[in-house]
Design an enzyme around this catalytic site. Structure first.
Site, PDB file in Angstrom:
ATOM      1  N   ASP A  17      43.219  45.415  27.927  1.00 32.17           N
ATOM      2  CA  ASP A  17      41.920  45.413  27.257  1.00 32.17           C
ATOM      3  C   ASP A  17      42.002  44.756  25.881  1.00 32.17           C
ATOM      4  O   ASP A  17      41.195  43.885  25.550  1.00 32.17           O
ATOM      5  CB  ASP A  17      41.390  46.841  27.115  1.00 32.17           C
ATOM      6  CG  ASP A  17      41.249  47.542  28.456  1.00 32.17           C
ATOM      7  OD1 ASP A  17      41.095  46.838  29.459  1.00 32.17           O
ATOM      8  OD2 ASP A  17      41.307  48.778  28.494  1.00 32.17           O
ATOM      9  N   GLU A 273      44.770  42.007  33.373  1.00 36.33           N
ATOM     10  CA  GLU A 273      43.782  40.923  33.326  1.00 36.33           C
ATOM     11  C   GLU A 273      44.203  39.776  32.420  1.00 36.33           C
ATOM     12  O   GLU A 273      44.143  38.613  32.812  1.00 36.33           O
ATOM     13  CB  GLU A 273      42.423  41.454  32.870  1.00 36.33           C
ATOM     14  CG  GLU A 273      41.351  40.369  32.827  1.00 36.33           C
ATOM     15  CD  GLU A 273      39.941  40.913  32.693  1.00 36.33           C
ATOM     16  OE1 GLU A 273      39.138  40.261  32.017  1.00 36.33           O
ATOM     17  OE2 GLU A 273      39.641  41.981  33.275  1.00 36.33           O
TER      18      GLU A 273
END
EC number: 2.4.1.-
Length: 377
Positions: A17, A273
């Site tokens: 994140d 990610e």
């Protein structure tokens, strides 16, 4: 006057994140000249990827970004022109009320997790009216021109190409990490979660005809390496050899150096990610360890990406790539899958390069966000 942007990041997955939001904040400042505040609730996750950052500071300037600690007890601040809540994090109630009180409400964007699933295109850009009268808009990164695209700095691919074309730049960078290359070895980076197939893959690498040098940044997978080696905890700088495989533990590095690590390697196994996207820009064969969700909900997300990524491969190479990714994420025989993938290496190399070029033909995520804001005025 510069437009002001606030980005809120609640750290959930250690580095994924904050990795995405830190890259985004830096690019908005460097390439679009914006005034950006990045609010982070756990600065201990931020400091490893930003050398020189202070985990105890309430406010600090890093690379032109105003980095703020997001305190549990919120202190009043004036809202920005654009407010991004990353990955569905809940903004402080007092901040939302201050947004509502502005004469001109800010553009409120919910930056979602990256997904290749079909429904993303239909949800990208959709408004969500809030009970207090504000409007929040869903903004989805993605792999098609009907999404927000991927994070990619304007000079990224040119810098990558220059680095990869210079054997001296690669050698000097790796030496700076304490890496002395094993002659003729396949160089692999491994950044992953715990994985039951790790041992099978390491066995395959250790018994292969070609030597392999495995570079492992500090992280959750290191304990599995120690177990496979049958010894105590591994530490940064440790180098171990078994058969054809040399394993080396690296320090956690800055984002820019992580890019260079990916560019240096012949194969990159990544997780989460941020590193997933950066491995795609490296233009080398890769493997993604997707974050595990309840009831194997992550498998659908994995298959959705593979449906895009595999396009253009021959039938045999397609089957090999599919087998490799499924083995790593669904607990199949990773040794067998790795050997099958190696049979199609030249095609997988070319395919990785072409995939990156196709994605680079679309607007990057930061630019898409800026255009969305300007069109909203």
């Amino acid at each position: 006057m510069k437009a002001t942007w606030d980005i809120f990041c609640s750290v959930v997955d250690n580095y994924g994140d904050i990795g995405v939001t830190w890259r985004l904040a830096r690019q908005l400042v460097a390439e679009h000249g914006l005034a950006v505040r990045l609010w982070v609730d756990d600065l201990n996750a931020f400091t490893p990827m930003c050398p020189g950052a202070d985990a105890t500071a309430a406010q600090q300037w890093q690379h032109g970004v105003d980095v703020r600690h997001w305190p549990a007890a919120w202190l009043p601040v004036a809202p920005a022109d654009v407010v991004i809540g990353a990955f569905a994090c809940q903004l402080p109630a007092a901040y939302v009320e201050a947004m509502r009180a502005r004469p001109q409400p800010p553009l409120w964007l919910n930056l979602e997790y990256l997904s290749a699933e079909d429904w993303v295109e239909g949800c990208h850009g959709l408004p969500s009216p809030q009970p207090n009268g504000l409007r929040k808009v869903f903004f989805f990164p993605g792999f098609t021109d009907k999404t927000g695209g991927l994070l990619r700095e304007g000079s990224l691919l040119a810098r990558r190409d220059g680095f990869q074309q210079s054997a001296e730049a690669r050698r000097a960078f790796l030496q700076g990490l304490g890496v002395d290359l094993v002659p003729g070895a396949l160089l692999i980076s491994l950044f992953a979660y715990e994985n039951p197939q790790l041992g099978n893959w390491l066995d395959a690498l250790a018994t292969a005809d070609q030597p392999c040098h495995l570079l492992v940044p500090q992280g959750r997978v290191v304990a599995g390496l120690s177990q496979w080696l049958g010894e105590g905890p591994l530490h940064v700088g440790d180098v171990r050899t078994r058969g054809a495989l040399t394993v080396q533990v690296l320090p956690f590095v800055s984002q820019d150096d992580f890019d260079r690590l990916l560019w240096s390697c012949d194969f990159n196994a990544v997780r989460g990610e941020d590193s997933f996207v950066r491995a795609q820009w490296a233009g080398q064969p890769m493997l993604w360890h997707i974050y595990v969700q309840d009831e194997n909900a992550h498998w659908e997300k994995l298959e959705a990406f593979l449906a895009h990524y595999r396009c253009g491969l021959s039938d045999d190479a397609d089957a090999a790539l599919l087998g490799l990714w499924r083995a790593w994420n669904m607990d199949f025989d990773m040794g067998q899958a790795w050997r099958a993938a190696r049979q199609h290496w030249p095609e997988l190399q070319q395919h990785a390069r072409l995939w990156g070029a196709r994605q680079a033909a679309q607007p990057d995520l930061a630019t898409a966000l800026v255009h969305f804001y300007r069109n909203s005025l």
